[in-house]
Structures are given as C-alpha cells and as structure tokens.
Design a protein around this motif. Structure first.
Motif, PDB file in Angstrom:
ATOM      1  N   ASP A  92       0.863  -1.170   0.000  1.00  0.00           N
ATOM      2  CA  ASP A  92       0.000   0.000   0.000  1.00  0.00           C
ATOM      3  C   ASP A  92       0.909   1.232   0.000  1.00  0.00           C
ATOM      4  O   ASP A  92       1.546   1.538   1.015  1.00  0.00           O
ATOM      5  N   ASP A  93       0.980   1.920  -1.134  1.00  0.00           N
ATOM      6  CA  ASP A  93       1.858   3.086  -1.267  1.00  0.00           C
ATOM      7  C   ASP A  93       1.529   4.175  -0.257  1.00  0.00           C
ATOM      8  O   ASP A  93       2.426   4.814   0.282  1.00  0.00           O
ATOM      9  N   GLU A  94       0.252   4.412  -0.025  1.00  0.00           N
ATOM     10  CA  GLU A  94      -0.152   5.481   0.892  1.00  0.00           C
ATOM     11  C   GLU A  94       0.291   5.177   2.324  1.00  0.00           C
ATOM     12  O   GLU A  94       0.821   6.050   3.011  1.00  0.00           O
ATOM     13  N   LEU A  95       0.097   3.940   2.759  1.00  0.00           N
ATOM     14  CA  LEU A  95       0.463   3.568   4.126  1.00  0.00           C
ATOM     15  C   LEU A  95       1.948   3.260   4.268  1.00  0.00           C
ATOM     16  O   LEU A  95       2.495   3.297   5.361  1.00  0.00           O
ATOM     17  N   GLY A  96       2.602   2.897   3.166  1.00  0.00           N
ATOM     18  CA  GLY A  96       4.008   2.520   3.213  1.00  0.00           C
ATOM     19  C   GLY A  96       4.217   1.180   3.888  1.00  0.00           C
ATOM     20  O   GLY A  96       5.215   0.987   4.582  1.00  0.00           O
ATOM     21  N   GLN A  97       3.288   0.259   3.664  1.00  0.00           N
ATOM     22  CA  GLN A  97       3.359  -1.055   4.290  1.00  0.00           C
ATOM     23  C   GLN A  97       2.688  -2.095   3.407  1.00  0.00           C
ATOM     24  O   GLN A  97       1.816  -1.777   2.603  1.00  0.00           O
ATOM     25  N   HIS A  98       3.117  -3.339   3.632  1.00  0.00           N
ATOM     26  CA  HIS A  98       2.395  -4.467   3.051  1.00  0.00           C
ATOM     27  C   HIS A  98       1.215  -4.805   3.962  1.00  0.00           C
ATOM     28  O   HIS A  98       1.294  -4.617   5.177  1.00  0.00           O
ATOM     29  N   TYR A  99       0.160  -5.308   3.344  1.00  0.00           N
ATOM     30  CA  TYR A  99      -1.001  -5.798   4.091  1.00  0.00           C
ATOM     31  C   TYR A  99      -1.230  -7.240   3.672  1.00  0.00           C
ATOM     32  O   TYR A  99      -1.120  -7.585   2.501  1.00  0.00           O
ATOM     33  N   ALA A 100      -1.544  -8.083   4.652  1.00  0.00           N
ATOM     34  CA  ALA A 100      -1.861  -9.480   4.372  1.00  0.00           C
ATOM     35  C   ALA A 100      -3.084  -9.881   5.185  1.00  0.00           C
ATOM     36  O   ALA A 100      -3.282  -9.395   6.304  1.00  0.00           O
ATOM     37  N   GLN A 101      -3.864 -10.766   4.608  1.00  0.00           N
ATOM     38  CA  GLN A 101      -5.068 -11.256   5.279  1.00  0.00           C
ATOM     39  C   GLN A 101      -5.246 -12.721   4.930  1.00  0.00           C
ATOM     40  O   GLN A 101      -4.964 -13.123   3.802  1.00  0.00           O
ATOM     41  N   TYR A 102      -5.701 -13.498   5.889  1.00  0.00           N
ATOM     42  CA  TYR A 102      -5.990 -14.902   5.627  1.00  0.00           C
ATOM     43  C   TYR A 102      -7.075 -15.398   6.569  1.00  0.00           C
ATOM     44  O   TYR A 102      -7.359 -14.781   7.594  1.00  0.00           O
ATOM     45  N   GLU A 103      -7.709 -16.490   6.170  1.00  0.00           N
ATOM     46  CA  GLU A 103      -8.767 -17.124   6.955  1.00  0.00           C
ATOM     47  C   GLU A 103      -8.220 -18.423   7.533  1.00  0.00           C
ATOM     48  O   GLU A 103      -7.509 -19.167   6.850  1.00  0.00           O
ATOM     49  N   LYS A 104      -8.575 -18.688   8.795  1.00  0.00           N
ATOM     50  CA  LYS A 104      -8.140 -19.930   9.428  1.00  0.00           C
ATOM     51  C   LYS A 104      -9.027 -20.200  10.643  1.00  0.00           C
ATOM     52  O   LYS A 104      -9.249 -19.277  11.452  1.00  0.00           O
ATOM     53  N   ASP A 105      -9.514 -21.415  10.745  1.00  0.00           N
ATOM     54  CA  ASP A 105     -10.305 -21.839  11.904  1.00  0.00           C
ATOM     55  C   ASP A 105     -11.465 -20.903  12.219  1.00  0.00           C
ATOM     56  O   ASP A 105     -11.732 -20.578  13.380  1.00  0.00           O
ATOM     57  N   GLY A 106     -12.156 -20.447  11.167  1.00  0.00           N
ATOM     58  CA  GLY A 106     -13.323 -19.586  11.353  1.00  0.00           C
ATOM     59  C   GLY A 106     -13.010 -18.144  11.703  1.00  0.00           C
ATOM     60  O   GLY A 106     -13.904 -17.388  12.082  1.00  0.00           O
TER      61      GLY A 106
END
Length: 155
Positions: A92-106
């Motif tokens: 994310d250029d604006e935030l200056g960070q990578h973002y990650a998301q995942y689903e696990k165990d509900g």
C-alpha cells in the motif's frame, strides 16, 4: 520540554492498538504527521524518530467485527505467519506497508506488515526531514536484513 532536553524522541507507532479499530502500527501518514507536529515545537536537531520493530496480528470471527482482538508480534513472526498461511502481501503506497489477510479456523487474520521495505519508507521521512536521529523498539523483534537497511541511512 525542548528548552530543557538535548533530544526528544517521539514514538511514531501504536497508531492502532488493542481496543481500537484494526490498522497499521505505524503508517507513513501517521509517522509524517508526528514528525511535522514535533518540528512545529522544536528544532530538527533535537528530534529523534522512534520506529517500531513489531506489528499486530489482528483477528476476528469471520463476519463478526465485535470479536476483534490483536496481539503484538515481531517483524519475523509476521512474515512467518504470512508464509505459513499462503497469504498474499499487497503493498500500500499510501500507508508505506504491506497488508496481508488470511482465513483460518473460522477467523479472519489481518496484518499490516513491518518489514525492510516499510522501515526504509519510514527512514526516508527521517532522512528528508533533517532530524537528529532514529531509534527502534524493540531490539530483537526486527527481521533479517533490517539492520542493513538502517545502515544505509547512517553511513
């Protein structure tokens, strides 16, 4: 305080923490605002920028925002979780960070990743503002290569 102290350090992190909405520990706009606000109160040669070596793993029961929780994790642990769970990291250029998301165990897990690229982005703020220095919280939570990035700014 600047009249009585040689240096003042701002902790440009804890933008989001347990008890707030999910979000980054230290986005670029947050860090920049901290530096800008501080420079309105003191000279650049007194200011030291505090940068985090940690982030938060946010989780909530999928579809239920009222279950939002977070825990503090190291930079290395964040990268490990992203890898273990085959999550895509999106810059994310604006935030200056990578973002990650995942689903696990509900649950849905969210990480605004602190890594060498985000540290470099924060150090550019340091470099461009002409402030006295940078400091880091906490030694031992950094990921591989972090000190190499830092060394580039302090040669």
């Amino acid at each position: 305080q600047s009249k009585f102290a040689d240096y003042i350090m701002i902790m440009a992190y804890n933008e989001h923490y347990y008890g707030t909405d999910a979000g980054p520990t230290a986005s670029l706009p947050y860090v920049q605002q901290g530096v800008t606000d501080s420079l309105n109160l003191m000279s650049a040669d007194q200011l030291i920028l505090g940068i985090p070596f940690y982030t938060r793993l946010w989780s909530q029961t999928t579809g239920d925002a009222s279950t939002l929780t977070s825990e503090t994790i190291s930079m290395s642990k964040a990268l490990e979780l992203v890898s273990e769970n085959n999550a895509d990291m999106i810059w994310d250029d604006e935030l200056g960070q990578h973002y990650a998301q995942y689903e696990k165990d509900g649950k849905t897990y969210m990480i605004w990743v602190e890594d060498t690229q985000s540290i470099d982005a924060k150090l550019k703020i340091y470099s461009n503002s002409g402030i006295a220095g940078a400091a880091y919280w906490k030694y031992g939570l950094e990921s591989e290569g972090t000190w190499d990035v830092i060394a580039e700014y302090f040669r």
